[in-house]
Scaffold this active site. Structure first.
Site, PDB file in Angstrom:
ATOM      1  N   HIS A  95       0.827  -1.225   0.000  1.00  0.00           N
ATOM      2  CA  HIS A  95       0.000   0.000   0.000  1.00  0.00           C
ATOM      3  C   HIS A  95       0.860   1.274   0.000  1.00  0.00           C
ATOM      4  O   HIS A  95       1.987   1.240  -0.468  1.00  0.00           O
ATOM      5  CB  HIS A  95      -0.995  -0.043   1.166  1.00  0.00           C
ATOM      6  CG  HIS A  95      -1.714  -1.364   1.231  1.00  0.00           C
ATOM      7  ND1 HIS A  95      -2.814  -1.662   0.477  1.00  0.00           N
ATOM      8  CD2 HIS A  95      -1.425  -2.501   1.944  1.00  0.00           C
ATOM      9  CE1 HIS A  95      -3.200  -2.919   0.723  1.00  0.00           C
ATOM     10  NE2 HIS A  95      -2.375  -3.445   1.605  1.00  0.00           N
TER      11      HIS A  95
ATOM     12  N   GLU B 214      -2.330  -0.017   7.890  1.00  0.00           N
ATOM     13  CA  GLU B 214      -1.461  -1.113   7.407  1.00  0.00           C
ATOM     14  C   GLU B 214      -0.232  -0.565   6.677  1.00  0.00           C
ATOM     15  O   GLU B 214       0.883  -1.064   6.847  1.00  0.00           O
ATOM     16  CB  GLU B 214      -2.272  -2.013   6.458  1.00  0.00           C
ATOM     17  CG  GLU B 214      -1.488  -3.169   5.887  1.00  0.00           C
ATOM     18  CD  GLU B 214      -2.284  -3.946   4.842  1.00  0.00           C
ATOM     19  OE1 GLU B 214      -3.463  -3.613   4.609  1.00  0.00           O
ATOM     20  OE2 GLU B 214      -1.723  -4.893   4.252  1.00  0.00           O
TER      21      GLU B 214
ATOM     22  N   HIS C  57       2.608  -7.006   4.383  1.00  0.00           N
ATOM     23  CA  HIS C  57       1.241  -6.508   4.620  1.00  0.00           C
ATOM     24  C   HIS C  57       0.792  -6.841   6.024  1.00  0.00           C
ATOM     25  O   HIS C  57       1.499  -7.548   6.757  1.00  0.00           O
ATOM     26  CB  HIS C  57       0.267  -7.158   3.617  1.00  0.00           C
ATOM     27  CG  HIS C  57       0.467  -6.702   2.206  1.00  0.00           C
ATOM     28  ND1 HIS C  57      -0.419  -5.896   1.538  1.00  0.00           N
ATOM     29  CD2 HIS C  57       1.491  -6.942   1.330  1.00  0.00           C
ATOM     30  CE1 HIS C  57       0.036  -5.655   0.308  1.00  0.00           C
ATOM     31  NE2 HIS C  57       1.185  -6.294   0.167  1.00  0.00           N
TER      32      HIS C  57
ATOM     33  N   GLU D 252       1.340 -11.537   5.335  1.00  0.00           N
ATOM     34  CA  GLU D 252       0.423 -10.782   6.206  1.00  0.00           C
ATOM     35  C   GLU D 252       0.958 -10.964   7.624  1.00  0.00           C
ATOM     36  O   GLU D 252       0.804 -12.025   8.232  1.00  0.00           O
ATOM     37  CB  GLU D 252      -1.011 -11.338   6.101  1.00  0.00           C
ATOM     38  CG  GLU D 252      -1.618 -11.286   4.705  1.00  0.00           C
ATOM     39  CD  GLU D 252      -2.204  -9.914   4.340  1.00  0.00           C
ATOM     40  OE1 GLU D 252      -2.061  -8.968   5.149  1.00  0.00           O
ATOM     41  OE2 GLU D 252      -2.777  -9.796   3.248  1.00  0.00           O
TER      42      GLU D 252
HETATM   43 ZN    ZN Z   1      -2.350  -5.328   2.369  1.00  0.00          ZN
END
Ligand code: ZN
Length: 255
Positions: free
Chosen positions: A78, A92, A145, A214
């Site tokens: 992002h 995030e 992430h 993640e």
């Molecule tokens: Zn993400």
């Protein structure tokens, strides 16, 4: 015809000969002393070069070989207007960048070259990230992430749907690191969420072993507490990246 010398002349000649002999002896002694000093200096220089020159050569070689280990591409997910998950103002994109920068520092300290898709809070196209890694000839592409859900915690890793052993090594070794950090192990899964026949851009574009990690849930207080031990986690994760790199590129580590 023999030349005749007076007694006085003979004494003078003898005195001169003695003086000449004395000068000769002094010159010989000086020459020997100078030679001895030169030999001693040469010996000292040789010993010093063995003691210190050798080390310098070693460290130069070691730095040189570290430079050749390879390139790790880190992709903080992002950025810019794309905040990723938002758990009460905890974005995030910020967590991903913080952790990626810390991992970069650890890897660089070990002599690896690290490239990043972004080092600031800026927008980067998702497809462009993989292309950047390809152009750089990176050895690994690792996208960082964080998850979000109404409940749940732990780390999960996505690898390409059609994955090689190298990609599995990267995914599994990273998961071991996340568990060591304290995250619950969810899974290392090929494909995308609920579809094993598709790929995230982060896994479809890079032409080197890649994964999308993640690193816990921003929606989990427990995960956030673990995540915030950034320096400790970065060290563990960087070590796992190096471990995977050694397995996937063993020829880089041979003499
Ligand atoms: Zn993400």
């Amino acid at each position: 015809m023999n030349q005749r010398y007076s007694d006085e002349e003979i004494r003078r000649l003898l005195r001169e000969r003695r003086r000449r002999n004395k000068r000769k002896k002094i010159i010989i002694r000086c020459t020997m002393l100078a030679a001895a000093v030169i030999i001693m200096l040469a010996c000292c220089f040789f010993v010093l070069s063995l003691l210190f020159g050798g080390d310098n050569e070693d460290s130069k070689n070691s730095k040189e070989s570290k430079k050749n280990y390879g390139i790790i591409f880190l992709d903080p997910g992002h950025g810019g207007v794309d905040s990723g998950t938002d758990a009460g103002g905890r974005y995030e994109k910020d967590d991903a960048l913080k952790l990626s920068l810390a991992i970069r520092d650890c890897l660089e300290a070990e002599g690896y070259k690290v490239l990043m898709s972004r080092t600031e809070d800026v927008d980067i196209d998702r497809e462009e990230r993989g292309r950047m890694a390809n152009e750089a000839g990176a050895d690994f592409f690792i996208s960082i992430h964080r998850n979000q859900a109404s409940e749940g915690d732990g780390a999960e890793i996505w690898i390409p749907k059609e994955n090689t052993e190298d990609q599995q090594i990267l995914g599994n070794t990273l998961m071991e690191a996340f568990v060591e950090c304290g995250f619950a192990e969810r899974s290392v899964t090929p494909g995308v969420y609920k579809n094993p026949n598709d790929d995230y851009y982060e896994n479809s574009i890079p032409n080197m072993p890649s994964c999308l990690a993640e690193v816990g849930f921003t929606s989990s207080t427990k995960d956030n507490e673990i995540f915030d031990r950034i320096d400790q986690n970065a060290k563990i994760i960087a070590e796992s990246i190096i471990k995977a790199h050694k397995k996937v590129y063993p020829d880089r580590y041979t003499e």
